[in-house]
Write a protein that holds these residues in place. Structure first.
Motif, short mmCIF file in Angstrom:
data_model
loop_
_atom_site.label_atom_id
_atom_site.label_comp_id
_atom_site.label_asym_id
_atom_site.label_seq_id
_atom_site.Cartn_x
_atom_site.Cartn_y
_atom_site.Cartn_z
N LEU A 1 0.81 -1.21 0.00
CA LEU A 1 0.00 0.00 0.00
C LEU A 1 0.85 1.27 0.00
CD1 LEU A 1 -2.83 1.26 0.14
CD2 LEU A 1 -2.69 1.07 2.64
N TYR A 2 1.94 1.24 0.78
CA TYR A 2 2.74 2.45 0.93
C TYR A 2 4.03 2.42 0.10
CZ TYR A 2 -0.54 3.04 4.74
OH TYR A 2 -1.69 3.16 5.48
N LYS A 3 4.10 1.46 -0.82
CA LYS A 3 5.22 1.37 -1.76
C LYS A 3 6.58 1.39 -1.05
CE LYS A 3 2.65 3.48 -5.59
NZ LYS A 3 1.34 3.41 -4.91
N ILE A 4 6.72 0.47 -0.10
CA ILE A 4 7.95 0.36 0.68
C ILE A 4 9.08 -0.20 -0.20
CG2 ILE A 4 9.04 -0.72 2.68
CD1 ILE A 4 6.89 1.39 3.35
N THR A 5 10.25 0.42 -0.13
CA THR A 5 11.40 -0.04 -0.91
C THR A 5 12.47 -0.71 -0.04
OG1 THR A 5 12.44 2.14 -0.72
CG2 THR A 5 11.07 1.72 -2.67
N GLU A 6 12.41 -0.47 1.27
CA GLU A 6 13.37 -1.10 2.19
C GLU A 6 12.69 -1.47 3.49
OE1 GLU A 6 17.57 -0.38 4.65
OE2 GLU A 6 16.78 1.21 3.36
N ILE A 7 12.93 -2.69 3.94
CA ILE A 7 12.48 -3.16 5.25
C ILE A 7 13.72 -3.32 6.12
CG2 ILE A 7 11.46 -5.05 6.56
CD1 ILE A 7 9.71 -5.67 4.15
N ILE A 8 13.74 -2.60 7.24
CA ILE A 8 14.84 -2.75 8.20
C ILE A 8 14.35 -3.65 9.34
CG2 ILE A 8 16.40 -1.58 9.79
CD1 ILE A 8 15.97 0.98 8.18
N LEU A 9 15.03 -4.74 9.56
CA LEU A 9 14.67 -5.64 10.65
C LEU A 9 15.45 -5.24 11.90
CD1 LEU A 9 14.62 -9.03 8.72
CD2 LEU A 9 12.70 -7.50 9.22
N ALA A 10 14.77 -4.64 12.85
CA ALA A 10 15.39 -4.23 14.11
C ALA A 10 14.88 -5.15 15.21
CB ALA A 10 15.06 -2.77 14.42
N LEU A 11 15.42 -6.36 15.21
CA LEU A 11 14.97 -7.40 16.14
C LEU A 11 16.06 -7.72 17.14
CD1 LEU A 11 13.36 -9.79 13.48
CD2 LEU A 11 12.23 -7.97 14.79
N ASN A 12 15.65 -8.08 18.35
CA ASN A 12 16.62 -8.45 19.37
C ASN A 12 17.44 -9.65 18.90
OD1 ASN A 12 15.83 -6.55 21.43
ND2 ASN A 12 13.98 -7.77 21.71
N PRO A 13 18.77 -9.63 19.12
CA PRO A 13 19.62 -10.73 18.66
C PRO A 13 19.34 -12.02 19.43
CG PRO A 13 20.88 -9.17 19.99
CD PRO A 13 19.53 -8.56 19.78
N SER A 14 18.71 -12.96 18.74
CA SER A 14 18.37 -14.25 19.35
C SER A 14 18.10 -15.25 18.24
CB SER A 14 17.12 -14.12 20.24
OG SER A 14 15.99 -13.80 19.45
N MET A 15 18.01 -16.51 18.59
CA MET A 15 17.69 -17.54 17.60
C MET A 15 16.30 -17.32 17.03
SD MET A 15 20.41 -19.30 17.38
CE MET A 15 19.82 -20.67 16.40
N GLU A 16 15.37 -16.88 17.88
CA GLU A 16 14.01 -16.62 17.42
C GLU A 16 13.97 -15.48 16.41
OE1 GLU A 16 13.84 -18.60 21.35
OE2 GLU A 16 14.92 -16.88 20.56
N ALA A 17 14.79 -14.45 16.68
CA ALA A 17 14.85 -13.31 15.76
C ALA A 17 15.45 -13.72 14.42
CB ALA A 17 15.66 -12.18 16.38
N GLU A 18 16.49 -14.55 14.46
CA GLU A 18 17.11 -15.02 13.22
C GLU A 18 16.11 -15.82 12.39
OE1 GLU A 18 20.14 -14.38 11.93
OE2 GLU A 18 20.44 -12.97 13.58
N ALA A 19 15.36 -16.68 13.05
CA ALA A 19 14.35 -17.48 12.34
C ALA A 19 13.27 -16.58 11.75
CB ALA A 19 13.72 -18.49 13.30
N THR A 20 12.84 -15.60 12.51
CA THR A 20 11.82 -14.67 12.03
C THR A 20 12.31 -13.88 10.83
OG1 THR A 20 10.94 -14.45 14.29
CG2 THR A 20 10.29 -12.76 12.69
N ALA A 21 13.57 -13.44 10.90
CA ALA A 21 14.16 -12.67 9.79
C ALA A 21 14.20 -13.50 8.51
CB ALA A 21 15.57 -12.21 10.17
N LEU A 22 14.57 -14.77 8.63
CA LEU A 22 14.63 -15.63 7.45
C LEU A 22 13.24 -15.87 6.87
CD1 LEU A 22 17.32 -18.24 8.58
CD2 LEU A 22 17.58 -16.37 6.93
N TYR A 23 12.26 -16.02 7.74
CA TYR A 23 10.87 -16.17 7.27
C TYR A 23 10.44 -14.93 6.50
CZ TYR A 23 9.45 -20.46 9.74
OH TYR A 23 9.28 -21.76 10.15
N ILE A 24 10.76 -13.76 7.03
CA ILE A 24 10.37 -12.50 6.37
C ILE A 24 11.07 -12.36 5.02
CG2 ILE A 24 10.57 -9.98 6.52
CD1 ILE A 24 10.03 -10.24 9.52
N LYS A 25 12.35 -12.70 4.99
CA LYS A 25 13.09 -12.62 3.73
C LYS A 25 12.45 -13.52 2.67
CE LYS A 25 17.64 -13.39 1.65
NZ LYS A 25 19.03 -13.85 1.87
N ASP A 26 12.10 -14.74 3.07
CA ASP A 26 11.48 -15.67 2.13
C ASP A 26 10.09 -15.20 1.73
OD1 ASP A 26 11.56 -18.40 0.82
OD2 ASP A 26 9.77 -18.63 2.05
#
Length: 202
Positions: free
Chosen positions: A136-161
């Motif tokens: 809707l807002y024509k986003i060109t960059e997503i910045i993942l500002a997540l706490n460093p943890s295994m859960e955050a890494e898994a979430t980041a990979l899910y979002i990337k995919d």
């Protein structure tokens, strides 16, 4: 546990205060005794402040920040940069990043991280709402500002995919934040550097 026979009203207040993270019974009692040393209007004002939050605070329909209207103050600000979206786990992290004064884009609060231990799946997060905002807002960059943890890494990979078919740059805040630390409690300088030196998600 406090065994001294305190009045029921004090015991009830202690029970409620200890529901806050980091506040035990002794701390709760010290807070109450502090209030009792002054004018009892302190408790009246405190109660009214809590009620005001209960009655007036809602969730922003765009980014899921806290707000008093349908949109939070950040989403209502026309000066914010529209093309960059910072994704955070919760509102506390959003506030920490805002305090640095180094980010001028928009936000999206996921409402958690993928966690098999807590039976929280990717679909349980605000991921569809994230996709809607991106389109809707024509986003060109997503910045993942997540706490460093295994859960955050898994979430980041899910979002990337999840966004692999869209032409969107996905970055994450820079290293230097210790594993297991909490963005909410980082000092502003460390957080500002992490935002400025963000890098592509591999």
């Amino acid at each position: 546990m406090i065994t001294f026979a305190l009045p029921d009203s004090i015991q009830k207040l202690i029970s409620e205060l200890t529901k806050f993270p980091g506040i035990g019974e002794k701390t709760a009692l010290r807070m109450i005794l502090f209030g009792l040393r002054g004018d009892l209007v302190f408790f009246k004002n405190l109660g009214e402040a809590f009620i005001s939050v209960y009655e007036n605070i809602r969730i922003c329909k765009r980014c899921f920040n806290i707000a008093e209207d349908e949109l939070c103050e950040i989403c209502k600000d026309p000066k914010r940069e529209e093309g960059i979206l910072c994704v955070v786990e919760d509102v506390g992290d959003l506030i920490s990043i805002e305090r640095t004064g180094q980010f001028s884009g928009r936000y999206h609060v996921l409402g958690g991280l993928v966690s098999p231990m807590e039976n929280r799946r990717f679909e349980d997060l605000r991921i569809n709402e994230l996709k809607n905002s991106v389109l809707l807002y024509k986003i060109t960059e997503i910045i993942l500002a997540l706490n460093p943890s295994m859960e955050a890494e898994a979430t980041a990979l899910y979002i990337k995919d999840f966004f692999k078919d869209l032409n969107i740059r996905i970055t994450k805040i820079a290293h230097g934040i210790p594993m297991g630390s909490d963005i909410e409690y980082l000092d502003e300088v460390t957080m500002a550097v992490a935002i400025k030196e963000r890098r592509e998600l591999e």
